[in-house]
Design an enzyme around this catalytic site. Structure first.
Site, PDB file in Angstrom:
ATOM      1  N   CYS A 134       0.836  -1.203   0.000  1.00 19.61           N
ATOM      2  CA  CYS A 134       0.000   0.000   0.000  1.00 19.61           C
ATOM      3  C   CYS A 134       0.872   1.256   0.000  1.00 19.61           C
ATOM      4  O   CYS A 134       1.370   1.677   1.048  1.00 19.61           O
ATOM      5  CB  CYS A 134      -0.931   0.000   1.212  1.00 19.61           C
ATOM      6  SG  CYS A 134      -1.998   1.458   1.269  1.00 19.61           S
ATOM      7  N   CYS A 137      -0.425   4.142   2.092  1.00 13.36           N
ATOM      8  CA  CYS A 137      -0.218   3.991   3.539  1.00 13.36           C
ATOM      9  C   CYS A 137       1.248   4.229   3.912  1.00 13.36           C
ATOM     10  O   CYS A 137       1.545   4.883   4.895  1.00 13.36           O
ATOM     11  CB  CYS A 137      -0.565   2.582   4.014  1.00 13.36           C
ATOM     12  SG  CYS A 137      -1.997   1.845   3.260  1.00 13.36           S
ATOM     13  N   ASP A 138       2.153   3.655   3.157  1.00 12.17           N
ATOM     14  CA  ASP A 138       3.543   3.561   3.607  1.00 12.17           C
ATOM     15  C   ASP A 138       4.542   4.387   2.803  1.00 12.17           C
ATOM     16  O   ASP A 138       5.700   4.506   3.203  1.00 12.17           O
ATOM     17  CB  ASP A 138       3.993   2.086   3.570  1.00 12.17           C
ATOM     18  CG  ASP A 138       3.142   1.217   4.493  1.00 12.17           C
ATOM     19  OD1 ASP A 138       2.695   1.746   5.527  1.00 12.17           O
ATOM     20  OD2 ASP A 138       2.917   0.043   4.183  1.00 12.17           O
TER      21      ASP A 138
END
Ligand code: NDP
Length: 307
Positions: A134, A137-138
């Site tokens: 992701c 997200c990261d």
């Protein structure tokens, strides 16, 4: 046989939000956590984009908070997997862990989706330490660094372009000699100077040390090897919605996600509602999953009231 008003299947942000809302509505929900208690977020590291956590929070801690919040209002949160379910008549009948039978007036499906991984041992070793599925997200953790994305679809192109805006260089590792993504998305990739597309390349090994990923060894279809020095390795090779027990009972879209009436959580079976990634191939965020868990709970509550 045990009989409940609301059965919630799945324990990600969608499932727990549905549990918080339905328990506050005195519907005494029973939630089964499934194979991966806490869902996909427990496989990520820090979550910095969920509103309400100004300092960020780990995925595991956030899911524990959501669980505690559901318990506080009386949700019955249980370990266990729904191994089969009969949605052909009401009350619906489910079997937990091949043993325990349970009847429910309404069901909220929040079983999520699972990111696909390549299946390399080295990839599993560094999951959460530089290997991620992701970028939204990261990606932020690798700003100004070099990273790689695997895949040639819309997700891979979107994630590569997003990462290119915050990272120094992005390698896009594509196994074929073309991108499967839409033309518009392809153009964005080709027009981004700090993305290098490696067509006809496969990942042989993710390299790293105790601090995490340091590189990746790729091999071209003609057999040439190359090591890319990167700190983040992002998989974007697709997701599969977790719908196995519902197949043949709930209508699915062409990608296998549960179909809902647009703008609602209503599935093709009256009394069965879907929330989160199991019905969402596009957004896949914790906050959108939580929002759709709320929608499912409200739809469910109103439907039960009308019965
Ligand atoms: P896709 O299934 O479309 O693409 C997966 C990609 O990963 C393909 O290029 C595939 O290669 C590659 N791949 C699969 N397995 C491997 C493997 N083992 N090793 C290397 N590469 C592999 O998934 P997406 O998540 O990209 O998209 C899913 C759906 O969501 C699509 O319909 C897409 O259009 C849509 N979407 C739309 C967006 C938008 O409109 N903004 C954004 C994101 C997704 P190959 O081509 O060789 O099979």
């Amino acid at each position: 046989m045990e009989k409940v008003r609301v059965l919630i299947v799945g324990s990600g942000p969608a499932g727990f939000t549905a549990a918080i809302y339905t328990s506050r509505a005195n519907l005494s929900p029973v939630l089964y956590e499934g194979i991966e208690p806490g869902g996909q977020l427990t496989t990520t590291t820090e979550i910095e984009n969920f509103p309400g956590y100004p300092q960020g929070i780990t995925g595991t801690a956030m899911m524990e908070d959501l669980r505690q919040q559901a318990l506080r209002f009386g949700a019955d949160v249980r370990k266990g997997i729904i191994t089969s379910i009969d949605l052909s008549q009401r009350p619906f009948k489910a079997v937990v862990d091949h043993q325990h039978e349970i009847e429910a007036d309404a069901v909220i499906v929040a079983t999520g989706a699972s990111a696909k991984y390549l299946g390399l041992e080295s990839e599993a070793k560094f999951r959460g330490m530089g290997v991620s599925a992701c970028a939204t997200c990261d990606g932020f953790f690798y700003r100004k660094q070099d990273v790689a994305v695997v895949g040639g679809g819309d997700t891979a192109c979107e994630e590569a372009t997003y990462l290119a805006s915050i990272c120094k260089k992005v390698y896009l590792i594509v196994r074929k000699n073309y991108l499967r993504a839409s033309k518009a998305m392809q153009e964005r990739v080709f027009n981004t100077p700090n993305i290098e597309v490696l067509f006809e390349h496969n990942t042989a090994e993710v390299l790293g040390d105790e601090d995490g990923v340091t590189g990746v060894r790729v091999v071209s279809t003609s057999g040439e090897e190359r090591v890319l020095d990167i700190m983040g390795f992002f998989l974007a090779i697709g997701h599969h919605p977790n719908v196995e027990v519902f197949k043949g009972q709930l209508e699915l879209d062409e990608q296998g996600y549960i179909k809902v009436t647009p703008g609602t959580s209503k599935t093709s079976v009256e009394g069965v509602f879907a929330a989160g990634d199991v019905k969402d191939p596009h957004y896949r965020q914790a906050i959108t999953a939580a929002g759709s868990g709320c929608i499912a709970a409200l739809d469910c509550e109103r439907w039960l009231l009308a019965q």
